[in-house]
Design a protein around this motif. Sequence first.
Motif, PDB file in Angstrom:
ATOM      1  N   PRO A  10     -18.076   7.069  -2.774  1.00 33.68           N
ATOM      2  CA  PRO A  10     -17.069   6.738  -1.755  1.00 33.68           C
ATOM      3  C   PRO A  10     -15.883   6.002  -2.386  1.00 33.68           C
ATOM      4  N   THR A  11     -14.669   6.493  -2.102  1.00 39.14           N
ATOM      5  CA  THR A  11     -13.444   5.941  -2.681  1.00 39.14           C
ATOM      6  C   THR A  11     -12.417   5.774  -1.577  1.00 39.14           C
ATOM      7  N   CYS A  12     -11.746   4.635  -1.567  1.00 38.86           N
ATOM      8  CA  CYS A  12     -10.746   4.382  -0.532  1.00 38.86           C
ATOM      9  C   CYS A  12      -9.434   5.075  -0.898  1.00 38.86           C
ATOM     10  N   ALA A  13      -8.944   5.888   0.042  1.00 39.90           N
ATOM     11  CA  ALA A  13      -7.687   6.598  -0.200  1.00 39.90           C
ATOM     12  C   ALA A  13      -6.491   5.656  -0.158  1.00 39.90           C
ATOM     13  N   GLY A  14      -6.666   4.472   0.408  1.00 35.17           N
ATOM     14  CA  GLY A  14      -5.559   3.526   0.499  1.00 35.17           C
ATOM     15  C   GLY A  14      -5.401   2.689  -0.752  1.00 35.17           C
ATOM     16  N   ILE A 133      -9.653   3.926   4.197  1.00 32.63           N
ATOM     17  CA  ILE A 133      -9.962   5.332   4.498  1.00 32.63           C
ATOM     18  C   ILE A 133     -10.913   5.815   3.410  1.00 32.63           C
ATOM     19  N   TRP A 134     -12.192   5.789   3.696  1.00 34.93           N
ATOM     20  CA  TRP A 134     -13.198   6.125   2.695  1.00 34.93           C
ATOM     21  C   TRP A 134     -13.484   7.623   2.703  1.00 34.93           C
ATOM     22  N   ARG A 135     -13.552   8.176   1.531  1.00 33.23           N
ATOM     23  CA  ARG A 135     -13.913   9.590   1.375  1.00 33.23           C
ATOM     24  C   ARG A 135     -14.705   9.750   0.089  1.00 33.23           C
ATOM     25  N   LEU A 136     -15.523  10.798   0.032  1.00 31.90           N
ATOM     26  CA  LEU A 136     -16.315  11.054  -1.166  1.00 31.90           C
ATOM     27  C   LEU A 136     -15.441  11.719  -2.225  1.00 31.90           C
ATOM     28  N   VAL A 137     -15.460  11.174  -3.429  1.00 33.68           N
ATOM     29  CA  VAL A 137     -14.644  11.691  -4.535  1.00 33.68           C
ATOM     30  C   VAL A 137     -15.552  11.922  -5.740  1.00 33.68           C
TER      31      VAL A 137
END
Length: 215
Positions: A10-14, A133-137
């Motif tokens: 999980p990585t924050c897009a912000g 804004i967390w998304r899997l990277v």
Amino acid sequence: MEPPRRLTIPTCAGCGAIREYESCEGACSERKLELVSGADYDELSAAAAACRARIQAFSAVVEMLAGAAPGPGEWRVEYERLQRSARSVLRSHAVPSSSRDEDPLAPAETEIVWRCPDCGGVDSPQPCLGVCIWRLVDWVEGALYEGERSAAVLDRELERSLAGLLGRLAFTTPRKGQWERNWQALHGQAQIASQSAGLRRRVTGPAIRQALGHE
């Protein structure tokens, strides 16, 4: 617990924070780990595979030139035969040209995270921007990326050397009475190139795999 070669975290897009919570029975003993974007690694892998395919195609013609032994009076016929082969392979396997900014073999940007070798937890805190804004990277271990990049850089040097030799064969037509002389010159260069390519395949591949811990 050894770090996997490729991780999805999980990585924050912000703010760019990277975080994967796990729990240890005691206190975590975090260690620094360098990561590269999975997208950068995939781009490198694709470019390296395409380069190896071109090397294979170029090597086939270079090895024919290195191994051919025309008899007296056959210099022009053999030269023109291999000249056609060189032109064909250069047309069908064009070496791409790119600027430094677009070079897939240029060093990639890295991210430093802290990972616990016991539980596998990962953390790379960043100053929060107020909206997470967390998304899997996908991320790849930096040592793996750099090892593959080093091998790809060597392959590209070989590719350019072979392409240069084939270019001289493809687009140089000897003057009258100079067929044997030109043939002998290119034949000698092809033997050296063929030996260098074979040595690099025998030495570089195993060395890179060993450095990456694949052997």
